[in-house]
Structures are given as structure tokens and as C-alpha cells.
Design a protein around this motif. Structure first.
Motif, short mmCIF file in Angstrom:
data_model
loop_
_atom_site.label_atom_id
_atom_site.label_comp_id
_atom_site.label_asym_id
_atom_site.label_seq_id
_atom_site.Cartn_x
_atom_site.Cartn_y
_atom_site.Cartn_z
N GLN A 29 -85.07 20.85 -68.14
CA GLN A 29 -85.81 21.83 -67.52
C GLN A 29 -86.34 21.18 -66.34
OE1 GLN A 29 -86.75 20.79 -70.95
NE2 GLN A 29 -85.21 22.41 -71.44
N LEU A 30 -86.47 21.99 -65.22
CA LEU A 30 -86.82 21.33 -63.74
C LEU A 30 -88.02 22.02 -63.36
CD1 LEU A 30 -83.23 21.09 -62.24
CD2 LEU A 30 -84.59 19.11 -63.24
N GLN A 31 -88.91 21.44 -62.81
CA GLN A 31 -90.42 21.75 -62.43
C GLN A 31 -90.49 21.41 -60.99
OE1 GLN A 31 -92.67 23.86 -63.97
NE2 GLN A 31 -93.24 24.24 -62.08
N ALA A 32 -90.38 22.45 -59.96
CA ALA A 32 -90.54 22.05 -58.74
C ALA A 32 -92.07 22.34 -58.24
CB ALA A 32 -89.39 22.77 -57.70
N SER A 33 -92.57 21.55 -57.24
CA SER A 33 -93.73 21.68 -56.59
C SER A 33 -93.79 21.16 -55.14
CB SER A 33 -94.90 20.91 -57.27
OG SER A 33 -94.42 19.61 -57.40
N GLY A 34 -94.92 21.72 -54.27
CA GLY A 34 -95.01 21.02 -53.16
C GLY A 34 -94.92 21.85 -51.92
N GLY A 35 -94.42 23.18 -52.06
CA GLY A 35 -94.32 24.20 -51.14
C GLY A 35 -95.67 24.48 -50.57
N GLY A 36 -95.57 25.09 -49.53
CA GLY A 36 -96.93 25.48 -48.65
C GLY A 36 -96.39 26.20 -47.33
N LEU A 37 -97.74 26.30 -46.71
CA LEU A 37 -97.49 26.77 -45.22
C LEU A 37 -98.01 25.47 -44.29
CD1 LEU A 37 -97.64 28.92 -43.03
CD2 LEU A 37 -100.03 29.21 -43.66
N VAL A 38 -96.98 25.61 -43.21
CA VAL A 38 -97.12 24.22 -42.35
C VAL A 38 -96.84 24.70 -40.90
CG1 VAL A 38 -94.82 23.45 -42.53
CG2 VAL A 38 -96.60 21.74 -42.02
N GLN A 39 -97.43 24.10 -39.80
CA GLN A 39 -97.04 24.39 -38.48
C GLN A 39 -95.77 23.61 -38.00
OE1 GLN A 39 -100.35 23.46 -36.00
NE2 GLN A 39 -101.56 25.44 -36.50
N PRO A 40 -95.05 24.32 -37.15
CA PRO A 40 -93.62 23.62 -36.63
C PRO A 40 -94.10 22.18 -36.22
CG PRO A 40 -94.05 25.87 -35.89
CD PRO A 40 -95.33 25.74 -36.49
N GLY A 41 -93.25 21.25 -36.64
CA GLY A 41 -93.31 19.90 -36.25
C GLY A 41 -94.32 19.32 -37.32
N GLY A 42 -94.63 19.89 -38.50
CA GLY A 42 -95.38 19.40 -39.43
C GLY A 42 -94.45 18.70 -40.52
N SER A 43 -95.23 18.14 -41.71
CA SER A 43 -94.45 18.00 -42.91
C SER A 43 -94.84 18.37 -44.14
CB SER A 43 -94.65 16.30 -42.95
OG SER A 43 -94.23 15.56 -41.62
N LEU A 44 -93.92 18.43 -45.05
CA LEU A 44 -94.22 18.98 -46.50
C LEU A 44 -93.17 17.87 -47.41
CD1 LEU A 44 -94.12 22.71 -46.37
CD2 LEU A 44 -96.14 21.08 -46.91
N LYS A 45 -93.93 17.69 -48.38
CA LYS A 45 -92.97 16.84 -49.38
C LYS A 45 -92.92 17.84 -50.76
CE LYS A 45 -94.99 13.54 -51.68
NZ LYS A 45 -95.54 11.87 -51.71
#
Length: 114
Positions: free
Chosen positions: A2-18
Motif C-alpha cells: 500500500q502506498l500513501q502519498a502526501s504533500g500536495g497543495g497550492l504554491v506560487q510560480p517559483g515556489g517549492s513543495l515536497k
């Protein structure tokens, strides 16, 4: 597996997400893990993959901006996404490969917008 993904969201251009993807179940059998993404009206496309030994491969569109790492002790993979662009907007799906079979986690939405 089983795989559980997390960490998405809304970010401005040039920004970062993990993004993270945690594996459970028969994790000792997992070989390569990776990410695909799918934007509205587009086919699912490859983003990155990492072998059990830590070797990585990236789509040309994300090279130099995304970094994929793996922590076998924690059964987790992490996709660090920097310098995000609007065209990175998509639902991101992680996968784990066991022999010839692919297991998929649920998608996580990434939206890059000002």
C-alpha cells in the motif's frame, strides 16, 4: 503493498513543495519507486523514478528542479520540487514496483498558480 502519498497543495510560480510517499505491506519486495503526474486533458506522464539502490532518473521537464530521494529505513520516498511552474500543475501519483507489477498510491494535487 500500500502506498500513501502526501504533500500536495497550492504554491506560487517559483515556489517549492515536497511530496512524500510511504509504503506499507510487503515492502521488502519493492524495487523501484517513482512518480507520474496527470494534468487535466493530458495523459499521465512520467516524472521520476528511483531504484532500491538509490539511482534516479527524471523526465527532462523536471531535471534540475526536482530531487527524488529514498529512505529505505522509513519505507518512504520524497520528491522535492523547486522552481515550480504552472505547467507542473497536475495530480501526482506515486508507485512501487514489485517484479513486473506496479502498485499505485492515491493522487495528490499540486497546483502552481499566482
Amino acid at each position: 503493498v500500500q502506498l500513501q502519498a502526501s504533500g500536495g497543495g497550492l504554491v506560487q510560480p517559483g515556489g517549492s513543495l515536497k511530496l512524500s510517499c510511504a509504503a506499507s505491506g510487503s515492502i521488502s519486495s519493492i524495487g523501484a519507486m517513482g512518480w507520474y503526474r496527470q494534468a487535466p486533458t493530458r495523459q499521465r506522464e512520467f516524472v521520476a523514478t528511483i531504484t532500491s539502490g538509490g539511482n534516479t532518473n527524471y523526465a527532462d521537464s523536471v531535471k534540475g528542479r526536482f530531487t527524488f530521494s529514498r529512505d529505505n529505513a522509513k519505507n518512504t520516498v520524497t520528491l522535492q520540487m523547486n522552481s515550480l511552474k504552472p505547467e507542473d500543475t497536475a495530480v501526482y501519483y506515486c508507485y512501487g514496483q514489485v517484479s513486473a507489477r506496479f502498485y499505485w498510491g492515491q493522487g495528490t494535487q499540486v497546483t502552481v498558480s499566482s
